[in-house]
Scaffold this motif. Structure first.
Motif, short mmCIF file in Angstrom:
data_model
loop_
_atom_site.label_atom_id
_atom_site.label_comp_id
_atom_site.label_asym_id
_atom_site.label_seq_id
_atom_site.Cartn_x
_atom_site.Cartn_y
_atom_site.Cartn_z
N ASN A 141 2.00 2.59 11.15
CA ASN A 141 3.13 2.73 11.90
C ASN A 141 4.16 2.56 10.80
N ARG A 142 5.42 3.29 11.36
CA ARG A 142 6.49 3.27 10.43
C ARG A 142 7.17 1.76 10.25
N LYS A 143 6.83 0.81 11.14
CA LYS A 143 7.44 -0.55 11.11
C LYS A 143 6.52 -1.14 9.76
N THR A 186 0.64 -1.19 0.03
CA THR A 186 -0.10 0.03 -0.02
C THR A 186 0.74 1.30 0.08
N CYS A 187 2.23 1.10 0.34
CA CYS A 187 2.92 2.36 0.53
C CYS A 187 3.30 2.86 -1.03
N TRP A 237 17.78 -2.20 7.17
CA TRP A 237 18.56 -1.22 6.33
C TRP A 237 17.68 0.31 6.47
N PHE A 238 16.53 -0.04 5.88
CA PHE A 238 15.70 1.21 6.08
C PHE A 238 15.27 1.71 7.37
N SER A 239 15.19 1.04 8.33
CA SER A 239 14.85 1.61 9.73
C SER A 239 15.91 2.17 10.27
N TYR A 262 8.48 0.25 6.69
CA TYR A 262 10.10 -0.58 6.34
C TYR A 262 9.82 -1.91 5.97
N SER A 263 8.76 -2.62 6.48
CA SER A 263 8.50 -3.99 6.26
C SER A 263 8.00 -4.01 4.52
N GLN A 264 7.28 -3.03 4.17
CA GLN A 264 6.78 -3.32 2.81
C GLN A 264 8.12 -2.85 2.04
N LEU A 265 8.69 -1.76 2.43
CA LEU A 265 9.89 -1.37 1.51
C LEU A 265 10.89 -2.61 1.33
#
Lengths: 80, 132
Positions: B57-59, B48-49, B126-128, B62-65
């Motif tokens: 939430n931000r998590k 969905t991002c 890495w993104f987080s 990061y998970s989707q990315l």
């Protein structure tokens, strides 16, 4: 601008100058739409426009294009 | 595929077309099943991002990315410009969600990423660590 009608095989044609094809972003193989107005004795040649699907977010598409322009040197340097 | 996944597929195809057109790449989809795999998250979820939807939430982001980058680079669904498509889509997402990042680090990470050695979880981490 004036252009001459020339022979192209058994047909007649008009050559498009480079500045026109550049301005219209037409390449070899690009399709254009030709309409004839017999009353006014004129023809109109235009780019074929494609409707954007309803579920496309125009703002997002514009945002993607803006990023493509901003990061041109980075994205253009990737050999993939 | 769900309606959301089809919408995300159209966005990715558009991104790839933009890049192939601008930088003279081979246009088109190489393997539609490979692209579907990018968009089908476990449990019927989707990326969905990619369409800028609000995330709880931000998590999740990061998970989707992590998932997106891993499967795009592993599957290479397009004829060309797979890495560039990943980068352009990432840049849009990071800016849309107002995350700060260093362009050099991001580019270096994506260009040198080896999906055989780094999985989607490693990429999420890495993104987080690098995009806040």
């Amino acid at each position: 601008m004036k252009r001459k009608i020339i022979r192209v095989g058994s047909s007649r044609g008009v050559l498009l100058p480079r500045e026109v094809t550049r301005a219209m972003n037409w390449k070899f193989g690009s399709e254009a739409e030709l309409t004839v107005d017999e009353e006014e004795k004129q023809i109109v040649l235009k780019t074929i426009k494609v409707d954007i699907p309803d579920d496309f977010n125009g703002e997002q598409l514009k945002g993607l294009e803006d990023i493509l322009i901003r990061f041109d040197s980075v994205l253009g340097g990737i050999d993939d | 595929m769900t309606k959301d996944q089809k919408k995300q597929m159209k966005i990715l195809c558009y991104v790839n077309w933009l890049l192939a057109e601008k930088y003279n790449g081979h246009q088109g989809l190489r393997d539609i099943d490979a692209l579907k795999e990018v968009l089908e998250l476990p449990g019927g979820g989707s990326l969905t991002c990619l369409t800028g939807d609000r995330l709880t939430n931000r998590k999740d982001l990061y998970s989707q990315l992590g998932w997106f980058v891993y499967y795009m680079l592993e599957n290479e669904p397009f004829e060309s410009k797979n890495i560039s498509s990943v980068l352009l889509m990432l840049l849009w997402c990071l800016e849309h969600y107002k995350l700060k990042y260093k362009m050099d680090s991001l580019l270096d990470f994506i260009i040198n990423l080896d999906p055989m050695r780094q999985g989607n979880t490693d990429i999420s981490i890495w993104f987080s660590n690098n995009c806040k």
